[in-house]
Design an enzyme around this catalytic site. Structure first.
Site, short mmCIF file in Angstrom:
data_model
loop_
_atom_site.label_atom_id
_atom_site.label_comp_id
_atom_site.label_asym_id
_atom_site.label_seq_id
_atom_site.Cartn_x
_atom_site.Cartn_y
_atom_site.Cartn_z
N HIS A 120 0.81 -1.22 0.00
CA HIS A 120 0.00 0.00 0.00
C HIS A 120 0.84 1.28 0.00
O HIS A 120 0.53 2.25 0.69
CB HIS A 120 -0.96 0.00 1.18
CG HIS A 120 -2.09 -0.99 1.05
ND1 HIS A 120 -2.46 -1.55 -0.15
CD2 HIS A 120 -2.93 -1.53 1.99
CE1 HIS A 120 -3.48 -2.36 0.04
NE2 HIS A 120 -3.78 -2.39 1.32
N HIS A 194 -10.16 2.10 0.39
CA HIS A 194 -10.02 1.00 1.34
C HIS A 194 -11.09 1.02 2.44
O HIS A 194 -10.80 0.69 3.59
CB HIS A 194 -8.63 1.02 1.97
CG HIS A 194 -8.09 -0.32 2.36
ND1 HIS A 194 -8.49 -0.97 3.50
CD2 HIS A 194 -7.20 -1.14 1.75
CE1 HIS A 194 -7.84 -2.12 3.60
NE2 HIS A 194 -7.06 -2.26 2.55
N GLU A 314 -11.48 -3.39 -3.14
CA GLU A 314 -10.41 -2.49 -3.57
C GLU A 314 -10.26 -2.60 -5.10
O GLU A 314 -9.65 -3.53 -5.61
CB GLU A 314 -9.11 -2.86 -2.88
CG GLU A 314 -9.18 -2.84 -1.36
CD GLU A 314 -7.97 -3.49 -0.72
OE1 GLU A 314 -6.83 -3.16 -1.09
OE2 GLU A 314 -8.17 -4.36 0.15
#
Length: 350
Positions: A120, A194, A314
């Site tokens: 991420h 998210h 996502e």
């Protein structure tokens, strides 16, 4: 796009102080409200969605997990595995193998924040940054646009990057996310959202809700959840969700999708008579439920969250695409524009 200093927006009826950073910078919450009474609250820390409230049969259901205050969001990143509640993930969502990739014969080393890999965007990804506020539009189809400047070699990624993210709440109960980005150098990019959704309310459990994914294959991964480059055929597989079935636990997998106009995924609550349809122009939707994300965590309204409290959809490019030449392109060329659209539409089933 003109950037309005946040002090110019403090008097807006849909803007209120959410918290104060350790360096004394103020963080604000922006509320989008449509004519159906649906409300979305977003803070400029991480361009993070903190609440999505939907009226159902005379009561209001908050369908995303989150925290009541800024301190809790800051502290959540100190957990062994941060939950990333509602955040904007970047520069690169998902994992990059061994925290490195090559571009134009130059190898770039990234922050290895997940078992020797990058997850991420690194330890200080976009979800931990303070975004500017470019515009706030009220009335029908209200929206807020955030912007972020990411310096050259931010977490190891090349190029000075400028990102815009517009959240729009439509009168059809759609939350639309429009991303745009440019870079001063060739670089890689993969942005996603998210939120952990729970259509029975953020104090519920998702395992009795049903999921649909319009996908016949998912990415095969190694034990560190790095794509091998191969695909798993979903025919007769437990993770074939082309016929809706209950949300699995745990799950942390990327499903290949390829429709820019049709529904790619759905979450369905028969209990609360609510459905969420997911649309995206991205090549995958990564589904995540719990895993080792948290054992027990105190959320908003003093609710105890656990690993089965929410599910992430996502929408993004493939993880590790910079290292897999046959995966969809993840390179943003200097002078070109990255764009991405994702839409979450909520429908009552009554």
């Amino acid at each position: 796009m003109e950037i309005k200093h946040i002090s110019h927006l403090k008097d807006a009826h849909n803007c209120k102080l959410f918290g104060i950073m350790p360096d004394k910078e103020e963080i604000y919450s922006f509320e989008l409200v449509n004519q159906n009474g649906m409300k979305v609250q977003i803070i400029n820390y991480g361009a993070t969605v903190t609440s999505i409230q939907i009226p159902i049969n005379g009561k209001v259901t908050d369908v995303v997990l989150g925290f009541d205050n800024l301190e809790a969001y800051l502290e959540s990143y100190n957990l062994p595995s941060a939950p990333y509640f509602g955040t904007t993930v970047g520069r690169y969502a998902g994992r990059i193998h061994k925290g490195s990739f090559s571009l134009s014969d130059i190898e770039y080393k990234l922050d290895e924040n997940n078992n020797g890999n990058t997850l991420h965007g690194g330890d200080m990804g976009f979800g931990r940054k303070i975004w500017n506020v470019a515009s706030v539009i009220s009335g029908q189809n209200p929206s807020v646009t955030f912007s972020l400047f990411s310096e050259h070699l931010d977490e190891g990624f090349p190029g000075e990057m400028t990102v815009y993210l517009t959240y729009t709440l439509t009168e059809e109960n759609e939350l639309k996310l429009e991303y745009k980005a440019t870079s001063t150098e060739d670089t890689v990019i993969n942005l996603t959202h998210h939120s952990y959704f729970n259509l029975d309310g953020h104090d519920g459990n998702v395992l009795e809700q049903q999921m649909f994914i319009q996908s016949d294959k998912m990415l095969e991964t190694n034990p560190d959840n790095i794509p091998t480059g191969n695909y798993t055929d979903l025919a007769n597989h437990d993770f074939d969700f082309r016929t809706p079935k209950n949300c699995p636990f745990p799950i942390d997998n990327s499903f290949v999708v390829n429709s820019k106009t049709e529904i790619v995924a759905q979450l369905i609550s028969l209990k609360n008579k609510l459905r969420m349809n997911v649309y995206t122009d991205q090549p995958s939707v990564h589904i995540y439920v719990g895993g080792n994300c948290f054992g027990k965590l105190k959320g908003k309204e003093n609710v105890d969250y656990n690993a089965q409290s929410g599910i992430c959809f996502e929408t993004q490019n493939f993880p590790d695409a910079p290292n897999q030449s046959h995966f969809p392109n993840a390179v943003l060329k200097k002078g070109e524009e990255y764009s991405q659209i994702t839409l979450y539409k909520f429908e009552n089933l009554n």
